[in-house]
Motif scaffolding. Sequence first.
Motif, short mmCIF file in Angstrom:
data_model
loop_
_atom_site.label_atom_id
_atom_site.label_comp_id
_atom_site.label_asym_id
_atom_site.label_seq_id
_atom_site.Cartn_x
_atom_site.Cartn_y
_atom_site.Cartn_z
N MET A 133 -20.04 50.91 -36.12
CA MET A 133 -20.88 51.02 -37.32
C MET A 133 -21.12 49.65 -37.90
SD MET A 133 -20.20 53.21 -40.80
CE MET A 133 -18.58 52.48 -41.02
N GLU A 134 -22.37 49.32 -38.20
CA GLU A 134 -22.71 48.03 -38.78
C GLU A 134 -22.38 48.04 -40.27
OE1 GLU A 134 -26.56 45.04 -39.22
OE2 GLU A 134 -26.69 46.87 -38.02
N HIS A 135 -21.66 46.99 -40.71
CA HIS A 135 -21.22 46.92 -42.10
C HIS A 135 -22.18 46.09 -42.94
CE1 HIS A 135 -17.41 48.87 -41.32
NE2 HIS A 135 -17.25 48.10 -40.25
N VAL A 136 -22.00 46.16 -44.25
CA VAL A 136 -22.81 45.37 -45.18
C VAL A 136 -22.45 43.90 -45.03
CG1 VAL A 136 -23.35 44.98 -47.61
CG2 VAL A 136 -22.90 47.30 -46.80
N GLU A 137 -23.45 43.02 -45.11
CA GLU A 137 -23.22 41.58 -44.96
C GLU A 137 -22.29 41.07 -46.06
OE1 GLU A 137 -26.94 39.62 -44.92
OE2 GLU A 137 -27.62 40.53 -43.04
N ASP A 138 -21.53 40.03 -45.69
CA ASP A 138 -20.56 39.46 -46.63
C ASP A 138 -21.20 39.03 -47.94
OD1 ASP A 138 -18.75 39.87 -44.68
OD2 ASP A 138 -18.34 37.77 -44.25
N ASP A 139 -22.36 38.37 -47.86
CA ASP A 139 -22.99 37.87 -49.08
C ASP A 139 -23.37 39.00 -50.03
OD1 ASP A 139 -22.69 35.33 -48.17
OD2 ASP A 139 -24.79 35.00 -47.63
N LEU A 140 -23.79 40.12 -49.49
CA LEU A 140 -24.13 41.25 -50.35
C LEU A 140 -22.88 41.85 -51.00
CD1 LEU A 140 -26.86 43.12 -48.27
CD2 LEU A 140 -27.17 41.77 -50.36
N LEU A 141 -21.76 41.88 -50.26
CA LEU A 141 -20.52 42.39 -50.85
C LEU A 141 -20.03 41.47 -51.95
CD1 LEU A 141 -18.66 43.66 -47.66
CD2 LEU A 141 -19.86 45.00 -49.39
N ALA A 142 -20.23 40.16 -51.77
CA ALA A 142 -19.85 39.21 -52.82
C ALA A 142 -20.68 39.45 -54.07
CB ALA A 142 -20.03 37.78 -52.33
N LEU A 143 -21.97 39.71 -53.90
CA LEU A 143 -22.82 39.99 -55.05
C LEU A 143 -22.40 41.27 -55.75
CD1 LEU A 143 -26.33 39.04 -53.61
CD2 LEU A 143 -24.97 37.76 -55.27
N ALA A 144 -21.98 42.26 -54.96
CA ALA A 144 -21.48 43.51 -55.56
C ALA A 144 -20.26 43.24 -56.41
CB ALA A 144 -21.16 44.53 -54.47
N ARG B 298 -19.71 55.37 -48.33
CA ARG B 298 -19.08 56.09 -47.22
C ARG B 298 -18.17 55.22 -46.36
NH1 ARG B 298 -24.55 55.43 -45.60
NH2 ARG B 298 -24.76 54.15 -43.70
N CYS B 299 -18.12 53.91 -46.64
CA CYS B 299 -17.34 53.00 -45.79
C CYS B 299 -16.12 52.46 -46.55
CB CYS B 299 -18.20 51.84 -45.29
SG CYS B 299 -17.28 50.67 -44.27
N GLU B 300 -14.96 52.96 -46.22
CA GLU B 300 -13.73 52.53 -46.89
C GLU B 300 -13.41 51.07 -46.58
OE1 GLU B 300 -9.01 53.84 -47.27
OE2 GLU B 300 -10.40 54.93 -45.95
N ALA B 301 -13.70 50.61 -45.38
CA ALA B 301 -13.40 49.23 -44.99
C ALA B 301 -14.17 48.24 -45.87
CB ALA B 301 -13.74 49.00 -43.52
N CYS B 302 -15.44 48.50 -46.10
CA CYS B 302 -16.23 47.60 -46.95
C CYS B 302 -15.75 47.66 -48.39
CB CYS B 302 -17.71 47.96 -46.85
SG CYS B 302 -18.51 47.39 -45.33
N ARG B 303 -15.38 48.84 -48.87
CA ARG B 303 -14.88 48.94 -50.24
C ARG B 303 -13.58 48.17 -50.40
NH1 ARG B 303 -16.24 54.43 -49.58
NH2 ARG B 303 -14.03 54.99 -49.50
N ASP B 304 -12.73 48.21 -49.37
CA ASP B 304 -11.47 47.46 -49.43
C ASP B 304 -11.73 45.96 -49.47
OD1 ASP B 304 -10.05 49.80 -49.37
OD2 ASP B 304 -9.55 49.69 -47.23
N GLU B 305 -12.71 45.50 -48.70
CA GLU B 305 -13.04 44.08 -48.71
C GLU B 305 -13.55 43.65 -50.09
OE1 GLU B 305 -12.70 41.73 -46.49
OE2 GLU B 305 -11.81 43.00 -44.97
N VAL B 306 -14.36 44.49 -50.70
CA VAL B 306 -14.89 44.19 -52.02
C VAL B 306 -13.76 44.14 -53.05
CG1 VAL B 306 -16.44 44.99 -53.84
CG2 VAL B 306 -17.10 45.20 -51.47
N ALA B 307 -12.84 45.09 -52.97
CA ALA B 307 -11.72 45.13 -53.91
C ALA B 307 -10.83 43.91 -53.76
CB ALA B 307 -10.91 46.40 -53.70
N ALA B 308 -10.60 43.46 -52.53
CA ALA B 308 -9.74 42.30 -52.31
C ALA B 308 -10.34 41.03 -52.90
CB ALA B 308 -9.50 42.13 -50.81
N PHE B 309 -11.66 40.98 -52.94
CA PHE B 309 -12.32 39.80 -53.49
C PHE B 309 -12.37 39.83 -55.02
CE2 PHE B 309 -16.37 37.40 -54.27
CZ PHE B 309 -15.83 36.15 -53.99
N GLY B 310 -12.07 40.98 -55.63
CA GLY B 310 -12.17 41.12 -57.08
C GLY B 310 -11.30 40.16 -57.86
N ARG C 38 -14.89 38.42 -48.69
CA ARG C 38 -14.42 37.07 -48.95
C ARG C 38 -15.32 36.03 -48.32
NH1 ARG C 38 -9.98 40.21 -48.65
NH2 ARG C 38 -10.02 40.26 -46.40
N PRO C 39 -16.60 35.93 -48.71
CA PRO C 39 -17.47 34.91 -48.15
C PRO C 39 -16.90 33.52 -48.42
CG PRO C 39 -18.75 36.53 -49.37
CD PRO C 39 -17.30 36.80 -49.66
#
Length: 249
Positions: free
Chosen positions: A1-12, A28-40, A106-107
């Motif tokens: 499954m293709e994930h959201v780009e790093d730069d967009l997750l940073a903007l989120a 629907r993607c727990e992996a991307c949500r975890d990456e976003v939370a770790a950058f918080g 984490r861009p």
Amino acid sequence: MEHVEDDLLALAALGETLPDDAVAHLERCEACRDEVAAFGAVVAVGRSVTPLDTPVAPPAHVWENIQAELGPELRAPAPAPAPAPAPADTTVVPLRRSDRPGGRRRPTWILAAAAGIVIGGVGGGLLVNELGGSSETPPTVVAEVGLDPLPDWQASGSARVETDETGARTLVVSLSGETPDDGFQEVWLIDRDVTRLVSLGVLEGTEGRLPIPASVDLDDYAVVDVSAEPLDGDPTHSGDSIVRGILGT
């Protein structure tokens, strides 16, 4: 499954609006949500930096002492002072919980900026303290208050405002008792009507020293609040306060 780009997750994580397809993927993607939370936490630390964190060059005698210890064969010119960090974001935000989707990856470009701010600001102060000592006048306590627990919390604490010889102000917060099981603690100054607030930064552990921006009027922003914040990338107050007190009461 293709994930959201790093730069967009940073903007989120920074609270920006994402394209609809990226939002749908995050839902629907727990992996991307975890990456976003770790950058918080990185965003929270970066936004807590103030102009008072500007690195300062050590006094001349510090380098003279170092060179004397090294001996003539190892002496080198003193390094240039580090550049000043960017000014802190002291924008007043509403006291409410946001419904924006959280998260952060984490861009490299954002991590590098955050690391430069934290290491530059803290490292300069440590070098002066360790090698050259300090001849500054002890700070003066100008206000203090006990912090009482809010409903559903078993905690207590205290806060005091210190001023140094330059007039710069620092809020010293101590906390004991129950703390969040996950997420982090954030310190706020809130106006007496409890409608506007300014974040001073993250409280690591049970005690912290947080610079107060010069533009903040403590006669108005007299309420000291420590909140429990989830790692959701949302910079607004969670609405879950642990302790609170009013300066000057």
